[in-house]
Design an enzyme around this catalytic site. Structure first.
Site, PDB file in Angstrom:
ATOM      1  N   CYS A   1       1.014  -4.849   0.062  1.00  0.00           N
ATOM      2  CA  CYS A   1       0.694  -6.252   0.356  1.00  0.00           C
ATOM      3  C   CYS A   1      -0.368  -6.286   1.449  1.00  0.00           C
ATOM      4  O   CYS A   1      -0.190  -6.897   2.504  1.00  0.00           O
ATOM      5  CB  CYS A   1       1.942  -7.038   0.747  1.00  0.00           C
TER       6      CYS A   1
ATOM      7  N   GLU B   1      16.301   2.227  -1.724  1.00  0.00           N
ATOM      8  CA  GLU B   1      15.864   1.761  -0.401  1.00  0.00           C
ATOM      9  C   GLU B   1      16.460   2.687   0.646  1.00  0.00           C
ATOM     10  O   GLU B   1      17.668   2.939   0.644  1.00  0.00           O
ATOM     11  CB  GLU B   1      16.313   0.321  -0.162  1.00  0.00           C
TER      12      GLU B   1
ATOM     13  N   ASP C   1       6.029   0.400  -4.159  1.00  0.00           N
ATOM     14  CA  ASP C   1       5.520  -0.738  -3.392  1.00  0.00           C
ATOM     15  C   ASP C   1       5.601  -0.317  -1.929  1.00  0.00           C
ATOM     16  O   ASP C   1       6.580  -0.589  -1.238  1.00  0.00           O
ATOM     17  CB  ASP C   1       6.360  -1.984  -3.673  1.00  0.00           C
TER      18      ASP C   1
END
Length: 463
Positions: A229, A132, A176
């Site tokens: 998403c 991250e 993602d």
């Protein structure tokens, strides 16, 4: 819910007027509550009713309890994860029959849903590198992965471009990608306010930059799993088409197409899978898998590794051995801060290699630090699966466990002084040091419960 008109027009063009109405109506209903249980830690703290079809450890709940007030949640017994995102499990399980030796990178790992899923899918085999770029999110990621207890995990805090020294290294890369967040509309009102077609285009460009940066790190024949998403084709199937065209990647048909309600998205050169909230019990998600087809050189470790990890002194090793049962499959290293790490022998060379080019904030099991000939154990050691010797435990009841997690537990009825591992229903919660008339609580401050509660609080889960 007031959706942007341009978004509604795009959805209507994709789904058709009737399905678009069903889609909008679905967004007016509460988000389904789902959890993924830990195969080694879960007992029976939740009322599990219905299974998530594409993940054997995923379950829906009838309602949303206060997870914060369940000690089992803090032990890592389960992770509260949106059901659609658990589809990653089905892809991994379908594509890989052997896990030993696999190197998996979760590039955009925070807060930890997909990373903890990968960790539990690997079940201690192979290597998971979870990354991250944003510092505070990276430490949230570390927090959530520590609760899994697994030792084959490394957490890094790096930009995708920093992985340039890992060419041909990873068998699987999960991206993602940061997106326009259309699939988050019913969970987050700000996602609606921040949405625009301009932002969709901006996200698509950023996603391409991320994919370009990380592509060299994938092994020839390796698998790239791309997800967002969101619903629009610009960030989804058009990006996988772009990958197939520009990087010689072959789209992989997934088992996901066999699940009821999952929509197969056919592009010009690729295929992906779309989750719509009116067709599945979950949020919006797009996911696709592509295989790197180029026949290129294989990865090999450099002859000289400039690792930031060092060997323990004899004194440190003796002290560590007095805590941890000797295991020939575990090696110990120390970082520059003095923290000792227990690392599976199968990934020690990987750890040395990765520390030479990346900013690692977590590696293996954080054992603790030796201070004045005494080991101050790390919270991670308590939650790990390492076998400890001569370290007593204390089984707390519900009220004591909550008090410990609030850092309000001042004493326990245990005559044994020194370090104690606190358990709830057989699962570790952390460390205390029993001084006799009181205890010192070593739960990290950032992990403590800050919610104001009392013993008859209706939000407390039953014993």
């Amino acid at each position: 819910m007031q959706l942007p008109e341009s978004f509604k027009s795009a959805i209507a063009a994709t789904l058709g007027p009737e399905a678009c109405l069903s889609f909008e109506q679905a967004l007016e209903h509460p988000t389904p509550v789902s959890v993924r249980i830990h195969r080694h830690k879960y007992s029976d703290s939740l009322n599990l009713r219905e299974k998530v079809p594409w993940c054997p450890q995923g379950y829906y709940l009838d309602s949303r309890p206060s997870f914060t007030l369940d000690p089992a949640f803090h032990s890592g017994a389960y992770y509260v994860q949106e059901a659609s995102s658990m589809s990653l499990w089905a892809i991994l399980d379908d594509q890989f029959k052997k896990k030993q030796g696999l190197r998996i990178l979760d590039l955009c790992g925070a807060p930890g849903g997909k990373s903890s899923l990968i960790a539990d899918w690997l079940n201690g085999e192979g290597l998971l590198v979870s990354n991250e770029v944003i510092r505070n999110r990276a430490y949230i990621l570390k927090h959530n992965l520590i609760k899994t207890g697994y030792s084959n995990i490394i957490v890094s805090q790096n930009d995708p471009s920093d992985f340039k020294n890992t060419e041909h290294y990873f068998d699987v890369i999960v991206v993602d990608a940061p997106c326009s967040g259309e699939g988050m509309f019913r969970k987050d009102e700000n996602a609606i306010k921040e949405w625009s077609m301009e932002n969709v285009g901006h996200c698509s460009m950023r996603q391409k930059r991320i994919l370009t940066d990380i592509y060299p790190s994938l092994k020839p024949g390796g698998l790239l799993i791309y997800s967002t998403c969101t619903y629009n084709d610009i960030e989804n199937i058009q990006n996988t088409d772009w990958l197939s065209t520009n990087y010689n990647m072959k789209s992989i048909d997934s088992i996901l197409g066999k699940f009821s309600g999952v929509t197969v998205k056919e592009g010009k050169h690729s295929v992906g899978y779309q989750f719509y909230p009116h067709l599945v019990k979950g949020e919006g998600l797009f996911i696709a898998a592509l295989q790197k087809m180029v026949d290129d050189k294989q990865f090999s470790f450099p002859k000289k590794l400039n690792s930031s990890l060092s060997f323990l002194s004899r004194q440190e090793k003796n002290i560590t051995d007095s805590w941890i049962t000797p295991d020939s499959d575990i090696g110990f290293r120390k970082d520059k801060s003095g923290t000792i790490h227990a690392i599976p022998g199968t990934i020690i060379e990987d750890a040395d290699f990765l520390t030479s080019g990346l900013r690692l904030i977590h590696c293996g099991i954080d054992v603790g630090k030796v201070v004045k000939d005494i080991l101050i154990p790390d919270h991670h050691l308590a939650l790990s699966f390492l076998e400890l010797q001569n370290i007593p435990g204390y089984e707390a009841d519900k009220s004591e466990a909550i008090a410990f997690l609030k850092k309000d537990l001042n004493a326990i009825e245990n005559g044994q002084k020194g370090w104690l591992r606190i358990f709830y229903k057989g699962k570790a919660l952390g460390w205390v040091k029993n001084i006799g008339n009181r205890i010192n609580n070593y739960l990290p401050n950032d992990w403590r419960i800050r919610m104001q509660i009392n013993n008859d609080d209706e939000r407390l889960l039953p014993e």
